[in-house]
Structures are given as structure tokens and as C-alpha cells.
Enzyme design. Sequence first.
Site, PDB file in Angstrom:
ATOM      1  N   PRO A  17       0.785  -1.225   0.095  1.00  0.00           N
ATOM      2  CA  PRO A  17      -0.109   0.188  -0.066  1.00  0.00           C
ATOM      3  C   PRO A  17       0.921   1.325   0.006  1.00  0.00           C
ATOM      4  CG  PRO A  17      -0.241  -1.068   2.081  1.00  0.00           C
ATOM      5  CD  PRO A  17       0.804  -1.915   1.247  1.00  0.00           C
ATOM      6  N   GLY A  18       0.454   2.219  -0.778  1.00  0.00           N
ATOM      7  CA  GLY A  18       1.300   3.639  -0.823  1.00  0.00           C
ATOM      8  C   GLY A  18       0.039   4.674  -0.345  1.00  0.00           C
ATOM      9  N   ARG A  56      -1.937  16.254  -9.556  1.00  0.00           N
ATOM     10  CA  ARG A  56      -2.772  15.238  -9.481  1.00  0.00           C
ATOM     11  C   ARG A  56      -4.279  15.740 -10.223  1.00  0.00           C
ATOM     12  NH1 ARG A  56      -5.264  12.444  -6.373  1.00  0.00           N
ATOM     13  NH2 ARG A  56      -5.141  10.513  -7.413  1.00  0.00           N
ATOM     14  N   TYR A  95      -5.076  13.850 -13.609  1.00  0.00           N
ATOM     15  CA  TYR A  95      -6.139  12.805 -13.292  1.00  0.00           C
ATOM     16  C   TYR A  95      -7.594  13.621 -13.103  1.00  0.00           C
ATOM     17  CZ  TYR A  95      -1.870  10.538 -11.919  1.00  0.00           C
ATOM     18  OH  TYR A  95      -0.469   9.781 -11.696  1.00  0.00           O
ATOM     19  N   CYS A 117       2.052  28.680 -15.801  1.00  0.00           N
ATOM     20  CA  CYS A 117       1.302  29.146 -17.137  1.00  0.00           C
ATOM     21  C   CYS A 117       0.827  28.241 -17.845  1.00  0.00           C
ATOM     22  CB  CYS A 117       2.767  29.938 -18.007  1.00  0.00           C
ATOM     23  SG  CYS A 117       3.959  28.683 -18.427  1.00  0.00           S
ATOM     24  N   TYR A 152       1.684  10.972  -3.844  1.00  0.00           N
ATOM     25  CA  TYR A 152       1.848  11.471  -5.304  1.00  0.00           C
ATOM     26  C   TYR A 152       1.385  12.913  -5.526  1.00  0.00           C
ATOM     27  CZ  TYR A 152       1.148   6.275  -5.551  1.00  0.00           C
ATOM     28  OH  TYR A 152       1.155   4.985  -5.281  1.00  0.00           O
TER      29      TYR A 152
HETATM   30  N1  LLP Z   1       2.917  -1.596  -6.005  1.00  0.00           N
HETATM   31  C1  LLP Z   1       3.086  -1.177  -7.483  1.00  0.00           C
HETATM   32  C2  LLP Z   1       3.944  -2.029  -8.123  1.00  0.00           C
HETATM   33  C3  LLP Z   1       2.751  -0.018  -7.756  1.00  0.00           C
HETATM   34  O1  LLP Z   1       3.140   0.413  -9.102  1.00  0.00           O
HETATM   35  C4  LLP Z   1       2.154   0.987  -7.074  1.00  0.00           C
HETATM   36  C5  LLP Z   1       1.510   2.148  -7.550  1.00  0.00           C
HETATM   37  C6  LLP Z   1       1.845   0.563  -5.692  1.00  0.00           C
HETATM   38  C7  LLP Z   1       2.285  -0.427  -5.243  1.00  0.00           C
HETATM   39  C8  LLP Z   1       1.144   1.449  -4.579  1.00  0.00           C
HETATM   40  O2  LLP Z   1      -0.081   1.822  -5.371  1.00  0.00           O
HETATM   41  P1  LLP Z   1      -1.208   2.478  -4.182  1.00  0.00           P
HETATM   42  O3  LLP Z   1      -1.325   1.651  -2.955  1.00  0.00           O
HETATM   43  O4  LLP Z   1      -0.302   3.751  -4.001  1.00  0.00           O
HETATM   44  O5  LLP Z   1      -2.389   2.513  -4.876  1.00  0.00           O
HETATM   45  N2  LLP Z   1       0.523   9.026  -9.406  1.00  0.00           N
HETATM   46  C9  LLP Z   1      -0.956   8.256  -9.369  1.00  0.00           C
HETATM   47  C10 LLP Z   1      -0.620   6.728  -8.649  1.00  0.00           C
HETATM   48  C11 LLP Z   1       0.236   5.762  -9.370  1.00  0.00           C
HETATM   49  C12 LLP Z   1       0.308   4.433  -8.917  1.00  0.00           C
HETATM   50  C13 LLP Z   1       1.850   3.965  -9.528  1.00  0.00           C
HETATM   51  N3  LLP Z   1       1.760   2.465  -8.657  1.00  0.00           N
HETATM   52  C14 LLP Z   1      -1.794   9.015  -8.605  1.00  0.00           C
HETATM   53  O6  LLP Z   1      -1.658  10.056  -8.013  1.00  0.00           O
HETATM   54  O7  LLP Z   1      -3.138   8.792  -8.525  1.00  0.00           O
END
Ligand code: LLP
Length: 416
Positions: free
Chosen positions: A278-279, A317, A321, A346, A375
Site C-alpha cells: 500500500p502507498g 494530480r 487525473y 502558465c 503522489y
Molecule cells: N505496487 C506497485 C507495483 C505500484 O506500481 C504501485 C503504484 C503501488 C504498489 C502502490 O499503489 P497505491 O497503493 O499507492 O495505489 N500517481 C498516481 C498513482 C500511481 C500509482 C503507481 N503505482 C496518482 O496520483 O493517483
Amino acid sequence: MLDSHFFSFSDGTLCCESVRLDELAAQFGTPLFVTSRQSLVSQYRAFEEAFASLPHFTCYSVKANFNLSVIRALAEEGCGCDVNSGGELYRALKAGVPADKIIMAGVGKNEAEIKYGLTSGVMMIKAESISELRAINRVAEHLGKVAQVGVRINPNVTAETHPYITTGDSKEKFGIDEDGLGEVFELFRTLPNLELHGLDMHIGSQIFDPEYYVAATQKLLEVLESARHLGFDIKWLDLGGGFPVTYDPQKPATPITKFAEKLIPMLEDKGVTVIFEPGRFIAANASVLVTRILYRKKNHIGKEFFIVDAGMTELIRPALYQSHHEVLSVKQHDKSVVADVVGPVCESSDFFARHRTIDDAPEGELLAVLSAGAYGAVMGTNYNGRLRPAEVMVDGDEVTLTRRRETFEQLVQNEL
Ligand code: LLP
């Protein structure tokens, strides 16, 4: 109104834990990322509690927020890390995470990065193509090592989220699909410096419906069966990240317990340690971006703008998105207006909110853009010659500067 009680109003002023955001802005300037340490830790603990009955190991995905203090706070809880590059591995090690708690991922790691991962002794290095498996074998052979490898499967499950962050579909670049697995297993039999220890997936980010995980996990379990049948000793089943958070109070995220309820029965008797990455779930609502209102203006069609000193260079973001972020006035006012909150860059995509009801705060006051912890800073840029902002961490009434504001000299320091 707020997803987290770590940011709340006290005497009409927005605070992080027990510290007023206006005082932080006065001390450190704006734009300023403010992170609640307690929020980070409590999200991690909530995740651990939800999956407590499952043999598992959680690797925080540092790409969400790789500030060393953020990584360190989680490492102190016993959390591992998922890194996507040599740079992120450097950060995780620098923050004190033991190498054997780090998983190295990434669809395009070069040989230098693979070498860095193997010499550091990471717990598992992931491969996303046959060619990458050959590269890992080559580097491992050169180092006289046997690499502990995880193979990322593309389960061809299209999770409903923003199209830029769905990753488990065959149209996307990620993972190896079912057709390629025979060749993968054959490689592990023939290449002496590879050992297959893990099977992995990551189907996307900000996924609300647990059924997508169920469908993809089902496929991963089928691959586990085949691998075991061929005699491979699979220790780790990595389900990736992607668990959702609430950005818009009108659209509350599915609680993490709902994911656990579906996944635990599928996985508990499989004789593997399940890995989660989880991120966003941990970091998103732990930080806000504090910004000052530079100017307000209203045009002839009655449109009103708050022009603030942060922009898409600090939080891209909304531009990338079309994502929703709550924007609050740090000081509460009785009256409100409908306005766009825009930055100084700009580009017309440089906005935080459009046509939003917001407190009638005057020029010079502060706004807070919420849910900026995942992010946010990590996707920041120097576009328009903008300086990367300062970052602070709050723990109760303690404040730590965790990243200095960039200077003009630093903007050009690598140019000759
Ligand atoms: N593991 C892998 C292999 C990943 O590619 C990612 C995220 C994660 C874990 C963590 O995912 P999370 O739990 O954070 O959903 N910049 C975008 C999100 C890109 C996510 C990329 N990979 C945003 O701001 O929504």
C-alpha cells in the site's frame, strides 16, 4: 468534512495534530507540505489490523511519498518497503530500512539498478519480462549470487479507476501474461542464478471494488498451483497496492476491512506469506499542502479566482487525473464564495479546484489543499523555474523540518 481527525479546526484555525497551520506557514513559508506522523502510523496500523489473521508482510510503496522521515516513521513500525528504482532503493536504505525488508520492482530496471538491488541484498527482485529475467540472471552470475526473484503476472483484470492508473489489463505494459508463463518457468529451470520465490500482481491504484482483487487473486492462485505442480517453492504471493482513500467526502472509500473480508478466506490456507504494497492508503491523507492566497480576481462573466502560491508543480494530480482535492481556508469564515483555486504556472491545467464553494478568505490568508500526502511532493517538478517546497512533519506538538525549501542556486547546480 475531513477524512482524518489528525487535521481539524481548533478555535477557528485548521491544525495538524496540535499545531496550527498558520504558525507553520509563518515559520517555514509557503507552499508547505505538512505531514501528520500519527496519521501515517495509524493508517499503517489499521491496515495491519485488517489483515492480522493472514500470514502477511506489508511493504509501504515509497513512490507515494519518499520523504526519508515518512519512510523512517513506517520502518519504525516494522513496515518493509516496495521500491521502483535505484533512487527509491537508495532512499529506503538511507532511511534505515533493512535490505531484507525491501522489494525491488519496476517494469524497466536497468542493469545498474539490478546490480544495486542484488548487492544490497533485497528480499526479492521482481521481473516483468523474459528479457529482464535474463538480465537479472546475467547480473547475478557476474556477482556470483543467486537472485531471489518474483514474477509479476498480468492477470488481465481491468479495475475501474482512472485509466492512467489501471495496470492489470493486457493492454498495459505491466507484467507477464498467462501465455508467457511456460517460458518463464522453463527459464527458471535452465538459468542457474535465478530462484523463483514469489508471484506478484498490482492491478492499479485507488480501486474501490474488492471484486477486482478477488478476480485477479484467483488468477494468481491458479499460477501458484501450476508453479507448485512444477516443483517451485513459492514463498510469497504479492498482491500489490491500490487500496483506496477518501478524497471527496461525497465519495467515501470502501473500508480496508471489506478488502480483508474477501481476501483472507481465499489466501489463509495457501502456505504462503502474502505481501501487500500500500502507498496511497498510508500516505494520502497524512499530508496537506498549505498555500497562500496571492490575489483574488473576478472577471466580466462573474467568474472568481483565488490565485495561490502553490500549483501543479507541487501537486499535479488535478491536472493529470482530474482528481478531486478538498480545499479549506486555514482560518474559518462565516461567508463563502464559489471560485476556482488556481496556481501561478502558465498552464490552464494549473488548478486545485474549479467552481468550488470556499470560505471568503481575503488575499494574504492561507488555504490548505487536503489529501496531498500521496503522489504530491514526489511528482513535483521545477517547471517554470519553481522551487520545490519545504516539508514538515508534526507529531503531537512537535514539529520537524523534513525537507528544506529549494534555493535558486540548487535550481542550476548541475548545469555546466
Ligand atoms: N505496487 C506497485 C507495483 C505500484 O506500481 C504501485 C503504484 C503501488 C504498489 C502502490 O499503489 P497505491 O497503493 O499507492 O495505489 N500517481 C498516481 C498513482 C500511481 C500509482 C503507481 N503505482 C496518482 O496520483 O493517483
